[in-house]
Scaffold this active site. Structure first.
Site, PDB file in Angstrom:
ATOM      1  N   HIS A 189       0.847  -1.187   0.000  1.00  0.00           N
ATOM      2  CA  HIS A 189       0.000   0.000   0.000  1.00  0.00           C
ATOM      3  C   HIS A 189       0.890   1.247   0.000  1.00  0.00           C
ATOM      4  O   HIS A 189       1.752   1.400   0.865  1.00  0.00           O
ATOM      5  CB  HIS A 189      -0.882   0.031   1.252  1.00  0.00           C
ATOM      6  CG  HIS A 189      -2.053  -0.895   1.196  1.00  0.00           C
ATOM      7  ND1 HIS A 189      -1.929  -2.251   1.025  1.00  0.00           N
ATOM      8  CD2 HIS A 189      -3.393  -0.634   1.299  1.00  0.00           C
ATOM      9  CE1 HIS A 189      -3.147  -2.800   1.027  1.00  0.00           C
ATOM     10  NE2 HIS A 189      -4.047  -1.843   1.191  1.00  0.00           N
ATOM     11  N   GLU A 192      -1.689   6.570  -1.298  1.00  0.00           N
ATOM     12  CA  GLU A 192      -3.116   6.762  -1.033  1.00  0.00           C
ATOM     13  C   GLU A 192      -3.240   7.931  -0.057  1.00  0.00           C
ATOM     14  O   GLU A 192      -3.556   9.053  -0.458  1.00  0.00           O
ATOM     15  CB  GLU A 192      -3.743   5.493  -0.443  1.00  0.00           C
ATOM     16  CG  GLU A 192      -5.220   5.653  -0.121  1.00  0.00           C
ATOM     17  CD  GLU A 192      -5.790   4.495   0.705  1.00  0.00           C
ATOM     18  OE1 GLU A 192      -7.022   4.361   0.730  1.00  0.00           O
ATOM     19  OE2 GLU A 192      -5.007   3.753   1.336  1.00  0.00           O
ATOM     20  N   ASP A 270     -11.499  -2.655  -2.644  1.00  0.00           N
ATOM     21  CA  ASP A 270     -10.853  -2.331  -1.371  1.00  0.00           C
ATOM     22  C   ASP A 270     -11.632  -2.869  -0.166  1.00  0.00           C
ATOM     23  O   ASP A 270     -11.313  -3.939   0.346  1.00  0.00           O
ATOM     24  CB  ASP A 270     -10.638  -0.821  -1.272  1.00  0.00           C
ATOM     25  CG  ASP A 270      -9.548  -0.428  -0.290  1.00  0.00           C
ATOM     26  OD1 ASP A 270      -8.775  -1.304   0.131  1.00  0.00           O
ATOM     27  OD2 ASP A 270      -9.439   0.772   0.018  1.00  0.00           O
ATOM     28  N   ASP A 271     -12.612  -2.124   0.331  1.00  0.00           N
ATOM     29  CA  ASP A 271     -13.477  -2.529   1.449  1.00  0.00           C
ATOM     30  C   ASP A 271     -14.914  -2.198   1.034  1.00  0.00           C
ATOM     31  O   ASP A 271     -15.527  -1.257   1.565  1.00  0.00           O
ATOM     32  CB  ASP A 271     -13.113  -1.767   2.733  1.00  0.00           C
ATOM     33  CG  ASP A 271     -11.656  -1.928   3.122  1.00  0.00           C
ATOM     34  OD1 ASP A 271     -11.281  -3.041   3.525  1.00  0.00           O
ATOM     35  OD2 ASP A 271     -10.900  -0.940   3.024  1.00  0.00           O
TER      36      ASP A 271
END
Length: 332
Positions: A189, A192, A270-271
């Site tokens: 990650h 972002e 993602d979620d």
């Protein structure tokens, strides 16, 4: 319309994929009051800090290997209903340990869910073991060592997620070296919450084949050119980026510009229920809000499969399924 298009996803956190209806079912099972984080069939949070609190409360509703098998099967069945042929699930053995289940049982439950969903729908899935950055380098290294010793054929990748603003990428390099030496695919990650520098650091120090999110790279034209030259794949999650305020609206989102600059990109959720989205919705966003053509969207699906952490034989099988599905949609 993108409903009929074949799909693939390589960036989704398993606890973050729990549908609100399943969370409510689990809460009833364990006698948990959901009033503070689940209302009217939706998760409740107001900013990034509250999102993390909400996420943790939902994750705490899954406590056994059977719970995790049910969660994983439920999500993969949902993906398959959207014409998804491949999924990579981001999992955290740390979470299994923290809830007292243990990493082995946690992974066993997820693996069983993958098996059940494949038997039912034919969807293929793999597991990306993930260290949580905010627990510090020693913790992430321990997760990498755990992944490296795993005899689970579904564990094919290693990732680092968590609070992007904590620590330096350099502090975590050993974890990625361990995973690389074990033959695991690498993703991280970056780009972002933090800016383009975090993507540069990841490329310099980790040398991953993929980057989770990575969209803030668009702020540095030289970095964009570097990503294009390297062929590094960005696992882009537009709905997540808007929900978390990385960009104010889809018009501001750089996915189209990144692709036009030659960067390899793909669509992910993602979620999804936390952000009011789904993988099918991300494909719809790509056409309706971001202006991609169907051939461009199919190209992103191909990119996801080409970047998937699978062996060459499986990759060719998946690409053949994509090609067959694409031909069927053209002539259907």
């Amino acid at each position: 319309m993108t409903t009929h298009l074949p799909k693939a996803e390589i960036h989704c956190h398993i606890e973050g994929a729990a549908p609100p209806a399943l969370a409510a079912e689990q809460a009833a099972k364990y006698g948990v009051d959901t009033g503070s984080f689940l209302r009217d069939g939706s998760y409740v949070w107001s900013d990034f800090a509250q999102f993390l609190v909400c996420y943790d409360r939902v994750a705490a509703l899954f406590r056994t290997d059977v719970d995790y098998a049910h969660l994983t099967e439920t999500y993969l069945n949902e993906l398959a209903s959207m014409n998804t042929i491949y999924s990579e699930i981001i999992v955290s053995p740390d979470h299994g340990d923290r809830i007292g289940l243990g990493a082995d049982a946690y992974l066993a439950g997820i693996s069983e869910g993958i098996r059940l969903a494949k038997d039912k729908t034919g969807i293929e899935a793999r597991i990306i073991v993930t260290g949580e950055r905010h627990f510090g380098p020693d913790s992430v290294i321990a997760v990498a060592e755990y992944a490296a010793k795993s005899n689970n054929p579904l564990v094919t990748g290693f990732n680092m997620a968590g609070e992007e603003r904590m620590g330096r990428v350099a502090d975590y390099v050993r974890a990625f070296d361990i995973a690389r030496d074990a033959g695991l695919g690498l993703t991280i990650h970056a780009g972002e919450v933090c800016g383009a520098f975090s993507v540069s650091d990841a490329l310099d120090l980790v040398r991953p084949s993929r980057i989770g999110h990575g969209v803030r790279a668009a702020e540095d034209p030289d970095l964009v050119a570097r990503l294009a030259d390297l062929g590094t794949v960005l696992e882009v999650c537009p709905g997540s980026n808007i929900a978390l305020g990385v960009y104010p609206d889809f018009r501001s989102h750089p996915l189209k510009r990144l692709m036009e600059a030659g960067v390899r990109v793909c669509l992910n959720s993602d979620d999804p229920p936390f952000f009011g989205t789904s993988l099918a919705n991300e494909y719809r966003i790509a056409t309706d809000d971001l202006g991609f053509s169907v051939p461009e969207i199919n190209g992103m699906t191909r990119t996801a499969l080409e970047a998937a952490f699978v062996d060459d034989e499986m990759r060719q099988r998946l690409l053949m399924r994509l090609e067959t599905a694409d031909l069927n949609t053209q002539h259907g």
